[in-house]
Scaffold this motif. Structure first.
Motif, PDB file in Angstrom:
ATOM      1  N   LYS A 298     -48.697 117.077 -10.222  1.00 37.98           N
ATOM      2  CA  LYS A 298     -48.506 116.472  -8.902  1.00 37.98           C
ATOM      3  C   LYS A 298     -47.954 115.060  -8.986  1.00 37.98           C
ATOM      4  O   LYS A 298     -47.784 114.406  -7.964  1.00 37.98           O
ATOM      5  CB  LYS A 298     -49.832 116.475  -8.148  1.00 37.98           C
ATOM      6  N   THR A 299     -47.686 114.625 -10.207  1.00 41.12           N
ATOM      7  CA  THR A 299     -47.045 113.341 -10.416  1.00 41.12           C
ATOM      8  C   THR A 299     -46.216 113.420 -11.688  1.00 41.12           C
ATOM      9  O   THR A 299     -46.379 114.357 -12.475  1.00 41.12           O
ATOM     10  CB  THR A 299     -48.093 112.221 -10.532  1.00 41.12           C
ATOM     11  N   SER A 300     -45.319 112.496 -11.854  1.00 43.35           N
ATOM     12  CA  SER A 300     -44.477 112.470 -13.050  1.00 43.35           C
ATOM     13  C   SER A 300     -45.102 111.566 -14.103  1.00 43.35           C
ATOM     14  O   SER A 300     -45.850 110.637 -13.790  1.00 43.35           O
ATOM     15  CB  SER A 300     -43.072 111.960 -12.704  1.00 43.35           C
ATOM     16  N   GLY A 301     -44.778 111.865 -15.361  1.00 38.85           N
ATOM     17  CA  GLY A 301     -45.289 111.033 -16.433  1.00 38.85           C
ATOM     18  C   GLY A 301     -45.161 111.719 -17.782  1.00 38.85           C
ATOM     19  O   GLY A 301     -44.856 112.919 -17.861  1.00 38.85           O
ATOM     20  N   VAL A 302     -45.414 110.964 -18.830  1.00 37.33           N
ATOM     21  CA  VAL A 302     -45.368 111.497 -20.190  1.00 37.33           C
ATOM     22  C   VAL A 302     -46.700 112.164 -20.503  1.00 37.33           C
ATOM     23  O   VAL A 302     -47.770 111.622 -20.198  1.00 37.33           O
ATOM     24  CB  VAL A 302     -45.079 110.365 -21.191  1.00 37.33           C
ATOM     25  N   ALA A 303     -46.632 113.349 -21.094  1.00 35.80           N
ATOM     26  CA  ALA A 303     -47.848 114.067 -21.478  1.00 35.80           C
ATOM     27  C   ALA A 303     -48.445 113.419 -22.719  1.00 35.80           C
ATOM     28  O   ALA A 303     -47.909 113.569 -23.826  1.00 35.80           O
ATOM     29  CB  ALA A 303     -47.533 115.534 -21.729  1.00 35.80           C
ATOM     30  N   LEU A 304     -49.543 112.701 -22.527  1.00 35.49           N
ATOM     31  CA  LEU A 304     -50.199 112.049 -23.664  1.00 35.49           C
ATOM     32  C   LEU A 304     -51.031 113.046 -24.470  1.00 35.49           C
ATOM     33  O   LEU A 304     -51.208 112.856 -25.682  1.00 35.49           O
ATOM     34  CB  LEU A 304     -51.090 110.912 -23.165  1.00 35.49           C
TER      35      LEU A 304
ATOM     36  N   ARG B 124     -53.274 115.487 -19.968  1.00 36.08           N
ATOM     37  CA  ARG B 124     -53.440 114.090 -19.546  1.00 36.08           C
ATOM     38  C   ARG B 124     -52.081 113.412 -19.592  1.00 36.08           C
ATOM     39  O   ARG B 124     -51.426 113.371 -20.634  1.00 36.08           O
ATOM     40  CB  ARG B 124     -54.423 113.350 -20.455  1.00 36.08           C
ATOM     41  N   LEU B 125     -51.661 112.859 -18.427  1.00 39.74           N
ATOM     42  CA  LEU B 125     -50.385 112.155 -18.333  1.00 39.74           C
ATOM     43  C   LEU B 125     -50.603 110.640 -18.428  1.00 39.74           C
ATOM     44  O   LEU B 125     -51.714 110.139 -18.210  1.00 39.74           O
ATOM     45  CB  LEU B 125     -49.699 112.491 -17.004  1.00 39.74           C
ATOM     46  N   ASP B 126     -49.529 109.944 -18.742  1.00 40.64           N
ATOM     47  CA  ASP B 126     -49.560 108.476 -18.789  1.00 40.64           C
ATOM     48  C   ASP B 126     -49.906 107.957 -17.397  1.00 40.64           C
ATOM     49  O   ASP B 126     -49.198 108.210 -16.419  1.00 40.64           O
ATOM     50  CB  ASP B 126     -48.197 107.949 -19.229  1.00 40.64           C
ATOM     51  N   SER B 127     -50.996 107.198 -17.286  1.00 38.44           N
ATOM     52  CA  SER B 127     -51.490 106.759 -15.977  1.00 38.44           C
ATOM     53  C   SER B 127     -51.493 105.245 -15.811  1.00 38.44           C
ATOM     54  O   SER B 127     -52.155 104.726 -14.908  1.00 38.44           O
ATOM     55  CB  SER B 127     -52.916 107.290 -15.772  1.00 38.44           C
ATOM     56  N   ALA B 128     -50.764 104.515 -16.653  1.00 37.26           N
ATOM     57  CA  ALA B 128     -50.816 103.047 -16.599  1.00 37.26           C
ATOM     58  C   ALA B 128     -50.358 102.524 -15.244  1.00 37.26           C
ATOM     59  O   ALA B 128     -51.004 101.643 -14.648  1.00 37.26           O
ATOM     60  CB  ALA B 128     -49.953 102.467 -17.726  1.00 37.26           C
ATOM     61  N   ARG B 129     -49.230 103.012 -14.731  1.00 36.63           N
ATOM     62  CA  ARG B 129     -48.731 102.537 -13.447  1.00 36.63           C
ATOM     63  C   ARG B 129     -49.716 102.853 -12.328  1.00 36.63           C
ATOM     64  O   ARG B 129     -49.964 102.005 -11.449  1.00 36.63           O
ATOM     65  CB  ARG B 129     -47.369 103.151 -13.166  1.00 36.63           C
ATOM     66  N   ALA B 130     -50.282 104.066 -12.327  1.00 36.33           N
ATOM     67  CA  ALA B 130     -51.228 104.446 -11.280  1.00 36.33           C
ATOM     68  C   ALA B 130     -52.498 103.599 -11.347  1.00 36.33           C
ATOM     69  O   ALA B 130     -53.090 103.260 -10.310  1.00 36.33           O
ATOM     70  CB  ALA B 130     -51.575 105.923 -11.410  1.00 36.33           C
ATOM     71  N   GLU B 131     -52.925 103.229 -12.552  1.00 32.54           N
ATOM     72  CA  GLU B 131     -54.113 102.384 -12.687  1.00 32.54           C
ATOM     73  C   GLU B 131     -53.881 100.999 -12.105  1.00 32.54           C
ATOM     74  O   GLU B 131     -54.765 100.432 -11.420  1.00 32.54           O
ATOM     75  CB  GLU B 131     -54.498 102.284 -14.162  1.00 32.54           C
ATOM     76  N   LEU B 132     -52.680 100.450 -12.338  1.00 31.12           N
ATOM     77  CA  LEU B 132     -52.367  99.128 -11.771  1.00 31.12           C
ATOM     78  C   LEU B 132     -52.316  99.188 -10.249  1.00 31.12           C
ATOM     79  O   LEU B 132     -52.801  98.273  -9.569  1.00 31.12           O
ATOM     80  CB  LEU B 132     -51.037  98.624 -12.323  1.00 31.12           C
ATOM     81  N   GLN B 133     -51.723 100.243  -9.709  1.00 30.52           N
ATOM     82  CA  GLN B 133     -51.654 100.392  -8.269  1.00 30.52           C
ATOM     83  C   GLN B 133     -53.048 100.529  -7.666  1.00 30.52           C
ATOM     84  O   GLN B 133     -53.354  99.924  -6.615  1.00 30.52           O
ATOM     85  CB  GLN B 133     -50.810 101.623  -7.913  1.00 30.52           C
ATOM     86  N   ALA B 134     -53.924 101.259  -8.322  1.00 30.37           N
ATOM     87  CA  ALA B 134     -55.291 101.396  -7.821  1.00 30.37           C
ATOM     88  C   ALA B 134     -56.028 100.067  -7.886  1.00 30.37           C
ATOM     89  O   ALA B 134     -56.783  99.718  -6.961  1.00 30.37           O
ATOM     90  CB  ALA B 134     -56.025 102.449  -8.641  1.00 30.37           C
ATOM     91  N   ALA B 135     -55.813  99.310  -8.961  1.00 32.51           N
ATOM     92  CA  ALA B 135     -56.473  98.006  -9.079  1.00 32.51           C
ATOM     93  C   ALA B 135     -55.962  97.036  -8.009  1.00 32.51           C
ATOM     94  O   ALA B 135     -56.743  96.266  -7.420  1.00 32.51           O
ATOM     95  CB  ALA B 135     -56.236  97.431 -10.469  1.00 32.51           C
TER      96      ALA B 135
ATOM     97  N   ALA C 177     -54.115 105.374  -3.805  1.00 30.04           N
ATOM     98  CA  ALA C 177     -53.838 104.961  -5.188  1.00 30.04           C
ATOM     99  C   ALA C 177     -54.772 105.670  -6.166  1.00 30.04           C
ATOM    100  O   ALA C 177     -54.349 106.080  -7.248  1.00 30.04           O
ATOM    101  CB  ALA C 177     -53.990 103.435  -5.299  1.00 30.04           C
ATOM    102  N   ASN C 178     -56.028 105.834  -5.782  1.00 28.19           N
ATOM    103  CA  ASN C 178     -56.969 106.554  -6.659  1.00 28.19           C
ATOM    104  C   ASN C 178     -56.616 108.044  -6.765  1.00 28.19           C
ATOM    105  O   ASN C 178     -56.811 108.656  -7.830  1.00 28.19           O
ATOM    106  CB  ASN C 178     -58.395 106.388  -6.129  1.00 28.19           C
ATOM    107  N   LEU C 179     -56.085 108.605  -5.653  1.00 25.12           N
ATOM    108  CA  LEU C 179     -55.666 110.000  -5.695  1.00 25.12           C
ATOM    109  C   LEU C 179     -54.493 110.173  -6.659  1.00 25.12           C
ATOM    110  O   LEU C 179     -54.474 111.115  -7.466  1.00 25.12           O
ATOM    111  CB  LEU C 179     -55.282 110.468  -4.297  1.00 25.12           C
ATOM    112  N   GLU C 180     -53.532 109.249  -6.578  1.00 24.21           N
ATOM    113  CA  GLU C 180     -52.402 109.309  -7.508  1.00 24.21           C
ATOM    114  C   GLU C 180     -52.881 109.150  -8.948  1.00 24.21           C
ATOM    115  O   GLU C 180     -52.356 109.793  -9.860  1.00 24.21           O
ATOM    116  CB  GLU C 180     -51.388 108.228  -7.163  1.00 24.21           C
ATOM    117  N   LEU C 181     -53.876 108.310  -9.133  1.00 24.55           N
ATOM    118  CA  LEU C 181     -54.418 108.131 -10.487  1.00 24.55           C
ATOM    119  C   LEU C 181     -55.075 109.420 -10.982  1.00 24.55           C
ATOM    120  O   LEU C 181     -54.960 109.762 -12.166  1.00 24.55           O
ATOM    121  CB  LEU C 181     -55.429 106.983 -10.469  1.00 24.55           C
ATOM    122  N   SER C 182     -55.739 110.135 -10.092  1.00 27.68           N
ATOM    123  CA  SER C 182     -56.387 111.387 -10.505  1.00 27.68           C
ATOM    124  C   SER C 182     -55.363 112.456 -10.896  1.00 27.68           C
ATOM    125  O   SER C 182     -55.667 113.348 -11.699  1.00 27.68           O
ATOM    126  CB  SER C 182     -57.283 111.909  -9.381  1.00 27.68           C
ATOM    127  N   TYR C 183     -54.151 112.363 -10.348  1.00 21.18           N
ATOM    128  CA  TYR C 183     -53.123 113.342 -10.689  1.00 21.18           C
ATOM    129  C   TYR C 183     -52.666 113.228 -12.140  1.00 21.18           C
ATOM    130  O   TYR C 183     -52.001 114.137 -12.646  1.00 21.18           O
ATOM    131  CB  TYR C 183     -51.915 113.181  -9.768  1.00 21.18           C
TER     132      TYR C 183
END
Length: 375
Positions: A83-89, A107-118, A165-171
């Motif tokens: 449900k989101t784009s990213g690199v498969a870690l 598990r996808l790379d979630s760095a950007r989503a974590e910053l947005q949630a913060a 933002a937390n929903l995007e992070l969960s994706y």
């Protein structure tokens, strides 16, 4: 003159002596023709008996059934998409591995989503503090109602942004939508995953279904709950039991068929995609008069069998009931205990002499008789 008469009489006597044996011989030939014709000629052989194998008509339980073929399909199947784009870690499952609903698969790379949630969390906390002070000021009539409402609306908007933002992070954790088995996987660790792109397929193998398209004449006989037997080519010699799960109440006007869905417990052996032969039993007779199905002559419009009586074959028309595997129910024409021909019948005619042989001796004699009749 007297001498001439004597001479003629003597000539007639000689002629009669010559003709009499000929007439007697001719009369003998004509008079003896009947008995000679009634007997077989000395050089002619009587018809040879046809070797056949027989079986007795007897009683046994028999079932009325509908048979068909269909592939097995899983009761549920799902394409797993990100449900989101990213690199498969990390890719945490392999093909063939069982999974449960909600289990993390990738598990996808979630760095950007974590910053947005913060960021949204900080903005939300700031507005919560402002709104708390504004509430106190409003109670002391130091803040207008309009300013108070504006701060409340800003706080609600910040909270919604934080939830998003937390929903995007969960994706970033791709989860299994259903329980089942990983049927296919199209990514590896390190691949870039596009949003809404299928990356895996899960099938629920806890129950398998086979769908039959049945002629409308069977609509009144096939009902949910009827027992079903299944055999698959991949597992020879094994029979699996199931039941009719659903029957479509509508007949397709184009094909004249309706859908009957049969369900089976997987049990670890049956797999989706296997091609199966199904049999639905819809009626039972515990004490039916039956003969082997091999005894039926190849004439569907006029069913008949050969019955052995007095060393000869007799063609007997029969009225058939249910056909159940290797058995045929006889409703009329044959009595219990009658000997019906099951092998060698192609060489028979009504009234042919027969020689009943044991099943073990059937061999070449019956096969030769069948081949000769077909020639």
């Amino acid at each position: 003159m007297h001498q001439l008469s004597r001479s003629r009489s003597h000539g007639f006597a000689r002629s009669a002596a010559v003709l009499l044996p000929c007439l007697l011989a001719l009369a003998a030939c004509k008079g003896g023709a009947g008995p000679a014709d009634a007997q077989a000629k000395p050089g002619e052989k009587p018809p040879e008996a046809v070797p056949v194998e027989v079986a007795k008509a007897g009683r046994r339980a028999i079932a009325a059934s509908y048979t068909g073929t269909a592939p097995l399909e899983p009761v549920a199947e799902s394409q797993v998409v990100a449900k989101t784009s990213g690199v498969a870690l990390a890719v945490l499952v392999e093909e063939g591995q069982p999974v449960r609903a909600g289990q993390t698969l990738v598990r996808l790379d979630s760095a950007r989503a974590e910053l947005q949630a913060a960021q949204t969390a900080a903005q939300m906390r700031k507005l919560e503090a402002n709104y708390a002070r504004a509430k106190q000021m409003a109670e002391q009539n130091l803040l207008s109602a309009n300013d108070h409402d504006q701060l409340r609306f800003d706080l609600e908007n910040a909270r919604a942004a934080n939830r998003l933002a937390n929903l995007e992070l969960s994706y970033a954790n791709v989860e299994a939508p259903i329980s089942g088995v990983i049927a296919s996987r199209s990514i590896k660790t390190g691949n870039f995953v596009q949003i809404n792109t299928p990356i895996m397929r899960i099938v629920d193998t806890s129950r398998l279904e086979a769908t039959l398209n049945v002629p409308e004449r069977e609509l009144a006989t096939l009902k949910p709950g009827l027992p079903v037997q299944l055999q698959v080519d991949a597992l020879p010699g094994k029979t699996f039991k199931g039941a009719v799960a659903r029957v479509a109440p509508v007949v397709d006007s184009g094909s004249g068929t309706f859908r009957v869905v049969c369900a089976f417990a997987a049990g670890g052996e049956l797999q989706p995609g296997m091609f199966g032969r199904l049999r639905i039993d819809y009626d039972q007779r515990a004490d039916a008069l039956v003969v082997p199905r091999a005894a039926l002559l190849d004439d569907e419009s006029d069913p008949a069998v050969f019955v052995v009586q007095g060393g000869k074959s007799k063609r007997v028309p029969v009225k058939l009931g249910y056909l159940d595997g290797a058995w045929a129910e006889i409703r009329q024409g044959v009595k219990e205990g009658d000997q019906v021909v099951v092998a060698g019948k192609t060489a028979l005619r009504d009234g042919s002499p027969v020689q009943v042989i044991a099943p073990a001796a059937k061999g070449a004699q019956v096969a030769a008789a069948d081949a000769a009749a077909q020639r």
